[in-house]
Write a protein that holds these residues in place. Structure first.
Motif, PDB file in Angstrom:
ATOM      1  N   VAL A  48       0.964  -1.234   0.009  1.00  0.00           N
ATOM      2  CA  VAL A  48       0.044   0.074  -0.034  1.00  0.00           C
ATOM      3  C   VAL A  48       0.741   1.177  -0.074  1.00  0.00           C
ATOM      4  O   VAL A  48       0.409   2.400   0.256  1.00  0.00           O
ATOM      5  CB  VAL A  48      -0.882   0.207   1.140  1.00  0.00           C
ATOM      6  CG1 VAL A  48      -1.922  -1.019   0.939  1.00  0.00           C
ATOM      7  CG2 VAL A  48      -0.335  -0.010   2.615  1.00  0.00           C
ATOM      8  N   ARG A  49       2.007   1.138  -0.097  1.00  0.00           N
ATOM      9  CA  ARG A  49       3.238   2.139  -0.145  1.00  0.00           C
ATOM     10  C   ARG A  49       2.827   3.122   0.980  1.00  0.00           C
ATOM     11  O   ARG A  49       2.601   4.225   0.652  1.00  0.00           O
ATOM     12  CB  ARG A  49       3.032   2.757  -1.676  1.00  0.00           C
ATOM     13  CG  ARG A  49       3.213   2.130  -2.894  1.00  0.00           C
ATOM     14  CD  ARG A  49       3.152   2.639  -4.115  1.00  0.00           C
ATOM     15  NE  ARG A  49       1.778   3.120  -4.275  1.00  0.00           N
ATOM     16  CZ  ARG A  49       1.155   4.474  -4.204  1.00  0.00           C
ATOM     17  NH1 ARG A  49       1.932   5.367  -3.555  1.00  0.00           N
ATOM     18  NH2 ARG A  49       0.135   4.581  -4.421  1.00  0.00           N
ATOM     19  N   PRO A  50       3.274   2.729   2.186  1.00  0.00           N
ATOM     20  CA  PRO A  50       3.178   4.009   3.209  1.00  0.00           C
ATOM     21  C   PRO A  50       4.114   4.854   3.184  1.00  0.00           C
ATOM     22  O   PRO A  50       5.319   4.471   2.712  1.00  0.00           O
ATOM     23  CB  PRO A  50       3.360   2.954   4.459  1.00  0.00           C
ATOM     24  CG  PRO A  50       4.102   1.732   4.086  1.00  0.00           C
ATOM     25  CD  PRO A  50       3.617   1.491   2.542  1.00  0.00           C
ATOM     26  N   PHE A  51       3.720   6.064   3.630  1.00  0.00           N
ATOM     27  CA  PHE A  51       4.773   7.321   3.512  1.00  0.00           C
ATOM     28  C   PHE A  51       5.935   6.835   4.828  1.00  0.00           C
ATOM     29  O   PHE A  51       7.240   6.981   4.418  1.00  0.00           O
ATOM     30  CB  PHE A  51       4.205   8.423   3.655  1.00  0.00           C
ATOM     31  CG  PHE A  51       5.037   9.870   3.715  1.00  0.00           C
ATOM     32  CD1 PHE A  51       5.434   9.814   2.471  1.00  0.00           C
ATOM     33  CD2 PHE A  51       5.342  10.233   4.805  1.00  0.00           C
ATOM     34  CE1 PHE A  51       6.375  11.164   2.431  1.00  0.00           C
ATOM     35  CE2 PHE A  51       6.407  11.454   4.750  1.00  0.00           C
ATOM     36  CZ  PHE A  51       7.027  11.868   3.491  1.00  0.00           C
ATOM     37  N   GLN A  52       5.386   6.552   5.902  1.00  0.00           N
ATOM     38  CA  GLN A  52       6.624   6.203   6.950  1.00  0.00           C
ATOM     39  C   GLN A  52       5.713   5.691   7.858  1.00  0.00           C
ATOM     40  O   GLN A  52       4.454   5.372   7.978  1.00  0.00           O
ATOM     41  CB  GLN A  52       6.850   7.685   7.651  1.00  0.00           C
ATOM     42  CG  GLN A  52       7.988   8.487   6.948  1.00  0.00           C
ATOM     43  CD  GLN A  52       8.653   9.548   7.766  1.00  0.00           C
ATOM     44  OE1 GLN A  52       8.595   9.662   8.997  1.00  0.00           O
ATOM     45  NE2 GLN A  52       9.135  10.390   7.149  1.00  0.00           N
ATOM     46  N   PHE A  53       6.422   5.119   8.988  1.00  0.00           N
ATOM     47  CA  PHE A  53       6.245   4.305  10.110  1.00  0.00           C
ATOM     48  C   PHE A  53       6.530   5.059  11.462  1.00  0.00           C
ATOM     49  O   PHE A  53       7.664   5.414  11.669  1.00  0.00           O
ATOM     50  CB  PHE A  53       6.551   2.837  10.342  1.00  0.00           C
ATOM     51  CG  PHE A  53       6.086   1.731   9.421  1.00  0.00           C
ATOM     52  CD1 PHE A  53       5.230   0.863  10.349  1.00  0.00           C
ATOM     53  CD2 PHE A  53       6.065   1.623   8.101  1.00  0.00           C
ATOM     54  CE1 PHE A  53       4.371  -0.026   9.592  1.00  0.00           C
ATOM     55  CE2 PHE A  53       5.522   0.598   7.654  1.00  0.00           C
ATOM     56  CZ  PHE A  53       4.685  -0.267   7.982  1.00  0.00           C
ATOM     57  N   LEU A  54       5.771   5.063  12.354  1.00  0.00           N
ATOM     58  CA  LEU A  54       5.885   5.902  13.689  1.00  0.00           C
ATOM     59  C   LEU A  54       5.358   4.692  14.665  1.00  0.00           C
ATOM     60  O   LEU A  54       4.456   4.181  14.808  1.00  0.00           O
ATOM     61  CB  LEU A  54       5.053   7.057  13.814  1.00  0.00           C
ATOM     62  CG  LEU A  54       5.541   8.277  13.042  1.00  0.00           C
ATOM     63  CD1 LEU A  54       4.293   9.354  13.187  1.00  0.00           C
ATOM     64  CD2 LEU A  54       6.626   8.684  13.259  1.00  0.00           C
ATOM     65  N   VAL A  55       6.584   4.383  15.549  1.00  0.00           N
ATOM     66  CA  VAL A  55       6.346   3.508  16.700  1.00  0.00           C
ATOM     67  C   VAL A  55       5.885   4.071  17.962  1.00  0.00           C
ATOM     68  O   VAL A  55       6.556   5.000  18.307  1.00  0.00           O
ATOM     69  CB  VAL A  55       7.451   2.475  16.938  1.00  0.00           C
ATOM     70  CG1 VAL A  55       7.347   1.498  17.986  1.00  0.00           C
ATOM     71  CG2 VAL A  55       7.998   1.808  15.715  1.00  0.00           C
TER      72      VAL A  55
END
Length: 242
Positions: free
Chosen positions: A99-106
């Motif tokens: 789904v081509r995520p822009f970024q991950f934040l944990v």
């Protein structure tokens, strides 16, 4: 204005993210409209109904519909929205690439991490070609909004000042200001006669801003407190001595 969706089945989390985004957007002069969803299904239904977002902050692990499934369905209707996953676990990263995520934040996400991600998304969105369109002397014209340094009003005319060119039209600065509120680029009304592009402000003092082309533009007395407070909250501000 950036249209933003936050989707997480934890109400406390959505509230925290919303408050952080509002705080970060305010000090970076970015207008936002934020809508909150507590399950993936309602978010997808909203997108399918025709509502569009610039950024979606999306949890992966939710009860009714997980964030991966929701994002796959969202991509059917919107190929360009920036999807930022805010999750407690990173073990779904490979699965989410489709789904081509822009970024991950944990989670838990710090304000600094949120701001870095938000401004990266904002810059990415602003790389698009947005035009200011106007008519002058029976001809239609357009200029790239990101290249406009400022608008200057003088009697019945408004001058569009760029780095190397200046264009003119008949109109009111109030109307131009209102028309740009839907734009992704932030403009500041520092004076009754000046509407400046925030990205082209090189520096700021108490009573004027310094533009990229060396032009000093006065900040009207009734706007000085607001402009100064917003600049003081920014880490990358450059101040110009009188």
């Amino acid at each position: 204005m950036l249209n933003i969706a936050i989707c997480d089945d934890d109400i406390q989390t959505t509230g925290q993210i919303e408050r952080l985004i509002q705080k970060i957007a305010k000090r970076n002069f970015v207008d936002t409209d934020i809508e909150v969803f507590w399950n993936g299904e309602s978010l997808v239904n909203t997108v399918a109904a025709g509502d569009s977002f610039d950024i979606i902050y999306l949890d992966i692990e939710m009860d009714k519909e997980d964030g991966i499934s929701a994002a796959k369905r969202i991509r059917i209707y919107d190929k360009n929205v920036l999807i930022i996953y805010v999750t407690s676990h990173e073990n779904h990263m490979k699965e989410s690439f489709v789904v081509r995520p822009f970024q991950f934040l944990v989670k838990p996400v710090s304000e600094k991490q949120m701001e870095t991600c938000f401004m990266a998304a904002y810059e990415d969105i602003n790389r698009g070609d947005f035009y200011f369109r106007y008519s002058y002397q029976r001809m239609n014209h357009k200029v790239l909004i990101r290249d406009i340094l400022y608008f200057e009003s003088n009697k019945r005319k408004v001058f569009i000042v760029m780095e190397e060119n200046t264009f003119e039209l008949y109109g009111k600065l109030n109307d131009i200001e209102n028309s740009l509120k839907a734009c992704k680029v932030s403009f500041l009304r520092v004076h009754q006669s000046f509407l400046v592009n925030y990205k082209h402000i090189k520096g700021q003092s108490y009573d004027f801003v310094l533009m990229d082309n060396g032009k000093k533009i006065s900040i009207s007395e009734d706007r000085r407190k607001m402009i100064s407070e917003q600049y003081c909250s920014m880490e990358d501000t450059f101040y110009v001595d009188n």
